[in-house]
Design a protein around this motif. Structure first.
Motif, PDB file in Angstrom:
ATOM      1  N   MET A   1       9.355  -6.881   4.333  1.00 52.10           N
ATOM      2  CA  MET A   1       8.233  -7.748   3.963  1.00 52.10           C
ATOM      3  C   MET A   1       8.512  -9.184   4.361  1.00 52.10           C
ATOM      4  N   ASP A   2       7.458  -9.839   4.817  1.00 46.58           N
ATOM      5  CA  ASP A   2       7.579 -11.176   5.372  1.00 46.58           C
ATOM      6  C   ASP A   2       6.330 -11.958   5.011  1.00 46.58           C
ATOM      7  N   LEU A   3       6.415 -13.272   5.035  1.00 44.90           N
ATOM      8  CA  LEU A   3       5.241 -14.112   4.798  1.00 44.90           C
ATOM      9  C   LEU A   3       5.731 -15.536   4.718  1.00 44.90           C
ATOM     10  N   ASP A   4       5.010 -16.473   5.362  1.00 48.17           N
ATOM     11  CA  ASP A   4       5.391 -17.884   5.339  1.00 48.17           C
ATOM     12  C   ASP A   4       4.133 -18.694   5.603  1.00 48.17           C
ATOM     13  N   LEU A   5       3.759 -19.545   4.658  1.00 45.42           N
ATOM     14  CA  LEU A   5       2.533 -20.317   4.852  1.00 45.42           C
ATOM     15  C   LEU A   5       2.605 -21.646   4.106  1.00 45.42           C
TER      16      LEU A   5
ATOM     17  N   ASP B   1       1.036  -2.269 -17.014  1.00 46.70           N
ATOM     18  CA  ASP B   1       1.429  -1.807 -15.685  1.00 46.70           C
ATOM     19  C   ASP B   1       1.799  -3.020 -14.830  1.00 46.70           C
ATOM     20  N   PRO B   2       3.099  -3.223 -14.544  1.00 47.38           N
ATOM     21  CA  PRO B   2       3.484  -4.430 -13.797  1.00 47.38           C
ATOM     22  C   PRO B   2       2.855  -4.487 -12.414  1.00 47.38           C
ATOM     23  N   VAL B   3       2.625  -3.332 -11.784  1.00 53.59           N
ATOM     24  CA  VAL B   3       2.030  -3.349 -10.445  1.00 53.59           C
ATOM     25  C   VAL B   3       0.605  -3.885 -10.507  1.00 53.59           C
ATOM     26  N   LEU B   4      -0.172  -3.435 -11.529  1.00 54.12           N
ATOM     27  CA  LEU B   4      -1.559  -3.887 -11.643  1.00 54.12           C
ATOM     28  C   LEU B   4      -1.660  -5.304 -12.204  1.00 54.12           C
ATOM     29  N   SER B   5      -0.559  -5.875 -12.696  1.00 53.83           N
ATOM     30  CA  SER B   5      -0.605  -7.276 -13.098  1.00 53.83           C
ATOM     31  C   SER B   5      -0.233  -8.180 -11.927  1.00 53.83           C
ATOM     32  N   GLY B   6      -0.112  -7.591 -10.746  1.00 57.75           N
ATOM     33  CA  GLY B   6       0.269  -8.356  -9.571  1.00 57.75           C
ATOM     34  C   GLY B   6      -0.926  -8.757  -8.721  1.00 57.75           C
TER      35      GLY B   6
ATOM     36  N   HIS C   1       2.576 -19.629   8.983  1.00 50.93           N
ATOM     37  CA  HIS C   1       3.733 -19.675   9.885  1.00 50.93           C
ATOM     38  C   HIS C   1       4.165 -18.254  10.252  1.00 50.93           C
ATOM     39  N   THR C   2       4.148 -17.338   9.299  1.00 51.33           N
ATOM     40  CA  THR C   2       4.482 -15.937   9.547  1.00 51.33           C
ATOM     41  C   THR C   2       3.489 -15.070   8.781  1.00 51.33           C
ATOM     42  N   GLU C   3       2.787 -14.188   9.507  1.00 47.00           N
ATOM     43  CA  GLU C   3       1.833 -13.312   8.831  1.00 47.00           C
ATOM     44  C   GLU C   3       2.573 -12.314   7.952  1.00 47.00           C
ATOM     45  N   GLY C   4       1.928 -11.839   6.910  1.00 46.85           N
ATOM     46  CA  GLY C   4       2.587 -10.863   6.050  1.00 46.85           C
ATOM     47  C   GLY C   4       1.757 -10.571   4.818  1.00 46.85           C
ATOM     48  N   ARG C   5       2.331  -9.689   3.975  1.00 50.47           N
ATOM     49  CA  ARG C   5       1.586  -9.234   2.817  1.00 50.47           C
ATOM     50  C   ARG C   5       2.596  -8.878   1.734  1.00 50.47           C
ATOM     51  N   VAL C   6       2.447  -9.499   0.551  1.00 53.62           N
ATOM     52  CA  VAL C   6       3.373  -9.231  -0.562  1.00 53.62           C
ATOM     53  C   VAL C   6       2.572  -9.062  -1.857  1.00 53.62           C
ATOM     54  N   LEU C   7       3.268  -8.462  -2.845  1.00 50.88           N
ATOM     55  CA  LEU C   7       2.689  -8.304  -4.179  1.00 50.88           C
ATOM     56  C   LEU C   7       3.593  -9.062  -5.154  1.00 50.88           C
ATOM     57  N   VAL C   8       3.009 -10.040  -5.897  1.00 48.85           N
ATOM     58  CA  VAL C   8       3.801 -10.832  -6.854  1.00 48.85           C
ATOM     59  C   VAL C   8       3.041 -10.918  -8.177  1.00 48.85           C
ATOM     60  N   PRO C   9       3.756 -11.219  -9.294  1.00 48.77           N
ATOM     61  CA  PRO C   9       3.074 -11.327 -10.592  1.00 48.77           C
ATOM     62  C   PRO C   9       1.988 -12.405 -10.534  1.00 48.77           C
TER      63      PRO C   9
ATOM     64  N   PRO D   1       9.463 -12.559  -8.238  1.00 54.38           N
ATOM     65  CA  PRO D   1       9.975 -11.291  -7.716  1.00 54.38           C
ATOM     66  C   PRO D   1       8.896 -10.579  -6.885  1.00 54.38           C
ATOM     67  N   LEU D   2       9.314  -9.947  -5.791  1.00 54.19           N
ATOM     68  CA  LEU D   2       8.377  -9.137  -5.007  1.00 54.19           C
ATOM     69  C   LEU D   2       8.238  -7.775  -5.681  1.00 54.19           C
ATOM     70  N   LEU D   3       7.002  -7.387  -5.986  1.00 60.40           N
ATOM     71  CA  LEU D   3       6.739  -6.073  -6.579  1.00 60.40           C
ATOM     72  C   LEU D   3       6.496  -5.073  -5.442  1.00 60.40           C
ATOM     73  N   ASP D   4       6.491  -3.798  -5.786  1.00 65.45           N
ATOM     74  CA  ASP D   4       6.388  -2.743  -4.772  1.00 65.45           C
ATOM     75  C   ASP D   4       4.944  -2.642  -4.263  1.00 65.45           C
ATOM     76  N   VAL D   5       4.711  -3.211  -3.094  1.00 65.42           N
ATOM     77  CA  VAL D   5       3.355  -3.264  -2.548  1.00 65.42           C
ATOM     78  C   VAL D   5       2.822  -1.856  -2.254  1.00 65.42           C
ATOM     79  N   ASP D   6       3.723  -0.912  -1.971  1.00 70.25           N
ATOM     80  CA  ASP D   6       3.275   0.455  -1.667  1.00 70.25           C
ATOM     81  C   ASP D   6       2.799   1.194  -2.913  1.00 70.25           C
ATOM     82  N   ALA D   7       3.217   0.729  -4.099  1.00 67.10           N
ATOM     83  CA  ALA D   7       2.768   1.363  -5.341  1.00 67.10           C
ATOM     84  C   ALA D   7       1.391   0.863  -5.765  1.00 67.10           C
ATOM     85  N   HIS D   8       0.909  -0.190  -5.085  1.00 68.54           N
ATOM     86  CA  HIS D   8      -0.388  -0.771  -5.477  1.00 68.54           C
ATOM     87  C   HIS D   8      -1.532   0.037  -4.867  1.00 68.54           C
ATOM     88  N   PRO D   9      -2.590   0.308  -5.647  1.00 72.82           N
ATOM     89  CA  PRO D   9      -3.693   1.120  -5.109  1.00 72.82           C
ATOM     90  C   PRO D   9      -4.495   0.401  -4.032  1.00 72.82           C
ATOM     91  N   GLY D  10      -4.298  -0.916  -3.855  1.00 74.46           N
ATOM     92  CA  GLY D  10      -5.084  -1.664  -2.877  1.00 74.46           C
ATOM     93  C   GLY D  10      -6.433  -2.070  -3.443  1.00 74.46           C
TER      94      GLY D  10
END
Lengths: 372, 372
Positions: B1-5, B29-34, B64-72, B109-118
């Motif tokens: 995972m990457d991201l810079d802006l 649910d920590p993922v859904l609070s992200g 600066h760097t494209e990307g996608r993360v899940l955070v609280p 903290p970075l949460l598990d983006v793959d666990a998120h339903p989108g």
């Protein structure tokens, strides 16, 4: 019973609201939830007591018929505040006090004035103090008292004379605030433990451009001030406050001194305080020419922020509850604050780098540092 | 995972706070609070869902760097709001998203983006409506819905197309609000029961100078608007709202019509409402050229106030809870309001004497009159 007067609505509304805040009243006893309204040549007086506290507010009025009645305090205050007219007429009609406005009539029941204990005059005067300095000191010191009624001794502010200085001190056992300010003693020395909530309310009501008189005897403490063209007073029974003494905070072990801009440190505390554990504890590290605040929480993550500072002595790190740091910095916002840090579980003192006539100190107890 | 802006702090702080209010999140649910943070060529997108609701907010950013993360979500919003600097840099560092400011570093903290339903795109567009008119109608109608989650059917606003009119209706069973306003249908007819609390929040966020697009399918309803240079959307699953129909309020028995200045009547309700029993009920009497409000309470006393009015038809008196009268008058403040009163336990309707493009009606159920 009789009474008939005309008064400026906003003026009497403010007075009635002020009295209700000074003496919130006991709803259990309808007589003690009442306000004594006395109209005579000089104007109108509102007075109330709940036996522990008493308050009295005077205002100018055009008195058509002198008299004295007891009516429910809160409906009187609420009605006056809700009226949208310049002047209001209040007149006894049968068993009611009528508040008359064009097209409207509000009628409060007359309570039994003979069942009311009356509002005693304040105890003898003991001295005077500047309104603005006293209000600021009261607000700060009262905020360090406990709000927990289960610990009544810690809900008070001790007000004590020390020659030409008045010393105010309060603590909830985790933080302590001490203010010393000039006063003019004119009677017996004062030493009273006064409810902090009452003092915080009085601090809002006194006229900062005028003096405030202190009155006290063995059992009671009162403050008297002028506002809105009349005299106000608030009195309360007192507790024994001799257990509460500011000199009990030993500062013999200070090994680190820090001077920092209060607003800059408060901002950093606010931000890093978002990253604290359930106890709300953050770490203060002392570096060269800066202090560093650090916080960490399993859910939120971690934070650190540095603030420029003048540092002398050791490099003792300490941990504090962030809300106590916020409280301790508040009185010094707009200027620089001096921290005196002791190692171990010993108190840290906050005071102004350039104190004015009022010497104000805020003492905070450290916490065990957060685990990382 | 990457991201810079790099992004304007106030702008992203407002966007993150808006998203947190649209999707308050489930703390369980920590993922859904992200919040899903996506940086690409166009800027940065914040998105969140709690499975029932979803929200998405776009803002301009220097990527600066494209990307996608899940955070609280909440620590992100709180930190951005607490920062006192123009621009902020956010960059992935190891397993953290660092928010960098001079002298400070906040690491989520970075949460598990793959666990998120989108966050799914909104359902198909069905039409557009003027932002200002829609926001006003939503605020008014949503206030008539119940806040009691034990009655979920009454916590919603039914949004239904009727040709070139959009009809909004909500009730908590004691009061009902109905708004009809023009819209431009562009797709299938819409009929959805949408949570009132979400609509009240959206009403605060839409740009009143622009249009709002309605999107709907059988299971979901969404609104899409532009704000702060980006598109925002909020989506929610819907309930069946067919039980809720404004025509069920029969107005066949109206025998008294009153037209009155809304502010004058609201002022009288506020004052006389201080003199009501535990139910908060006051009496409305209809006279010649005036209405008279009366209240009585054993403790507070009694009150009456007259307000000039144009009266036609009968002289049916009615009793209401004063807080429902206050709610019913609020949308008409600043103008004259028309009351249509039915005898017995039948509804009274409030509407503007001179309605604009939005036809707004507020319906209040009467109460049994207070005993004197």
């Amino acid at each position: 019973m009789d009474l008939d007067l005309t008064v400026t609505t906003a003026d009497l509304a403010a007075a009635a609201s002020a009295l209700v805040r000074l003496v919130p009243g006991k709803l259990i006893d309808p007589v003690l939830s009442g306000v004594l309204l006395t109209a005579d040549g000089d104007g109108v007086t509102l007075a109330a007591t709940d036996r522990e506290r008493a308050g009295r507010v005077e205002r100018a009025a055009v008195v058509h018929t002198e008299g004295r009645v007891l009516v429910p305090a809160k409906p009187l205050a609420d009605t006056l505040r809700a009226l949208e007219l310049e002047q209001v007429r209040m007149v006894v009609e049968g068993s009611k006090l009528a508040i008359r406005a064009p097209g409207a009539r509000f009628a409060l029941p007359l309570l039994d004035v003979d069942a009311h204990p009356g509002v005693a005059p304040p105890p003898p005067a003991v001295g005077t103090v500047d309104g603005a300095a006293f209000a600021t000191a009261l607000t700060t010191v009262a905020s360090a008292a406990s709000r927990d009624d289960a610990l009544p001794m810690f809900t008070g502010v001790r007000i004590r004379a020390e020659g030409d200085r008045l010393v105010l001190v309060a603590t909830d056992r985790y933080q302590m605030a001490v203010a010393r300010l000039p006063w003019q003693p004119t009677g017996l020395p004062v030493d009273a433990l006064v409810p902090a909530a009452l003092l915080a309310e009085i601090a809002k009501q006194v006229d900062p451009t005028g003096p405030v008189a202190l009155h006290a005897d063995r059992d009671r403490f009162a403050l008297v001030w002028r506002r809105g063209g009349g005299t106000s007073h608030a009195a309360t029974s007192v507790l024994d406050g001799s257990f509460l003494h500011e000199s009990k905070v030993a500062l013999s072990d200070v090994d680190t001194r820090v001077e920092v801009d209060a607003d800059a440190m408060a901002g950093a505390v606010r931000r890093v305080g978002l990253y604290t554990d359930a106890r709300g504890v953050l770490l203060l590290e002392v570096g060269d020419g800066e202090i560093r605040l650090r916080g960490a929480d399993q859910r939120a993550g971690e934070a650190e922020e540095s603030v420029k500072a003048d540092v002398s002595g050791g490099r003792t790190p300490q941990a504090y509850q962030s809300r106590f740091l916020t409280d301790a910095l508040r009185p010094f916002l707009g200027g620089r604050v001096r921290l005196e840090i002791q190692p171990g579980m010993r108190a840290t003192t906050f005071r102004a780098a350039e104190p004015g006539e009022t010497d104000l100190r805020y003492v905070v107890m450290p916490m065990l540092p957060p685990k990382h």
